[in-house]
Design an enzyme around this catalytic site. Structure first.
Site, mmCIF file in Angstrom:
data_model
loop_
_atom_site.group_PDB
_atom_site.id
_atom_site.type_symbol
_atom_site.label_atom_id
_atom_site.label_comp_id
_atom_site.label_asym_id
_atom_site.label_seq_id
_atom_site.Cartn_x
_atom_site.Cartn_y
_atom_site.Cartn_z
ATOM 1 N N ASP A 203 -13.066 11.731 -31.312
ATOM 2 C CA ASP A 203 -14.086 11.026 -31.211
ATOM 3 C C ASP A 203 -14.591 10.351 -29.278
ATOM 4 O OD1 ASP A 203 -13.436 11.182 -33.989
ATOM 5 O OD2 ASP A 203 -11.805 9.977 -33.727
ATOM 6 N N HIS B 260 -12.700 17.812 -33.786
ATOM 7 C CA HIS B 260 -13.689 16.852 -32.610
ATOM 8 C C HIS B 260 -12.933 15.383 -32.339
ATOM 9 C CE1 HIS B 260 -13.079 14.426 -36.095
ATOM 10 N NE2 HIS B 260 -14.362 12.882 -35.052
ATOM 11 N N ARG C 267 -11.321 12.131 -51.491
ATOM 12 C CA ARG C 267 -10.760 11.558 -50.553
ATOM 13 C C ARG C 267 -11.477 10.683 -49.811
ATOM 14 N NH1 ARG C 267 -9.852 12.866 -44.753
ATOM 15 N NH2 ARG C 267 -7.790 11.422 -43.742
ATOM 16 N N HIS D 123 -9.445 16.169 -33.259
ATOM 17 C CA HIS D 123 -9.057 16.179 -34.971
ATOM 18 C C HIS D 123 -9.085 16.550 -35.586
ATOM 19 C CE1 HIS D 123 -11.099 12.563 -33.485
ATOM 20 N NE2 HIS D 123 -10.768 11.956 -34.729
HETATM 21 O O1 LIG Z 1 -12.031 11.692 -43.006
HETATM 22 C C1 LIG Z 1 -10.627 11.632 -41.559
HETATM 23 O O2 LIG Z 1 -9.602 11.488 -41.499
HETATM 24 C C2 LIG Z 1 -10.882 11.895 -40.117
HETATM 25 C C3 LIG Z 1 -12.335 10.875 -40.322
HETATM 26 C C4 LIG Z 1 -12.989 11.261 -38.737
HETATM 27 O O3 LIG Z 1 -12.112 12.811 -37.501
HETATM 28 C C5 LIG Z 1 -14.755 10.678 -38.286
HETATM 29 O O4 LIG Z 1 -14.370 10.058 -38.384
HETATM 30 O O5 LIG Z 1 -14.725 10.779 -36.867
HETATM 31 FE FE LIG Z 2 -13.141 11.378 -35.591
#
Ligand SMILES: O=C(O)CCC(=O)C(=O)O
Ligand SMILES: [Fe+2]
Length: 185
Positions: free
Chosen positions: A56, A54, A120, A110
């Protein structure tokens, strides 16, 4: 975090050759969203994502990931690992900033992958405009056509919360949705 976001906005203004204070001022009365992601270990990590691909929808993302690692960005036609560094933050451009630059800065696709052994976490701070502020690029960045119509962050947020799960095409589909909903009204 907010002042870091505003400092980055000043740098982005300089890099685009517009008034250096343009974006900094624009975001001064803006809002933010903080998200903590927790990804438990997954016995079959090849079958799922922690977070699917996605962009952001927000304007700027400031992210810290723990030492487990899992963040990947799509660049140069391949998924690339963002190596975790405890002393560094990852800064991403989001869709709203893409619109504010008339498409000059592209939001970054990403995802987060999971692994079978370790849980994690990532901590994410999203910089957003004030909800009712019109998202429109400065005139210096508009030579010819506008890449995206005027909209408000509140409209875009509503779209991603009620109509569309963010992916790599959110801004494009939001633009289409916006023009069709205007035609209907
Ligand atoms: O956990 C991650 O590294 C990415 C999280 C992410 O892309 C988001 O919260 O929009
Ligand atoms: Fe994100």
């Amino acid at each position: 975090m907010k002042s870091l976001g505003l400092a980055v906005m000043e740098i982005l203004g300089i890099s685009l050759g517009v008034d250096r204070m343009h974006y900094k001022k624009y975001f001064e009365d803006g809002g933010s969203i903080m998200r903590c992601n927790y990804y438990p270990p997954c016995p079959e990590p090849g079958l799922t994502f922690g977070t699917g691909p996605h962009c952001d929808a927000t304007s700027l993302t400031i992210l810290h990931q723990d030492q487990v690692g899992g963040l990947e960005i799509f660049a140069n036609n391949e998924w690339q690992i963002v190596r975790p560094r405890h002393d560094a933050l990852v800064i991403n451009v989001g869709d709203t900033f893409t619109a504010l630059t008339n498409g000059k800065y592209k939001s970054c696709v990403h995802r987060a992958v999971v692994n079978s052994e370790r849980a994690r976490t990532s901590l994410v701070f999203f910089v957003c405009p004030r909800e009712d502020k019109v998202v429109r690029p400065p005139q210096d960045l508009v030579q010819g056509e506008r890449a995206y119509p005027d909209f408000t962050w509140s409209d875009f947020l509503h779209f991603t919360q009620f109509y569309y799960r963010a992916d790599a095409h959110t801004l494009h589909n939001f633009t289409k949705w916006l023009s069709s909903s205007k035609t209907i009204n």
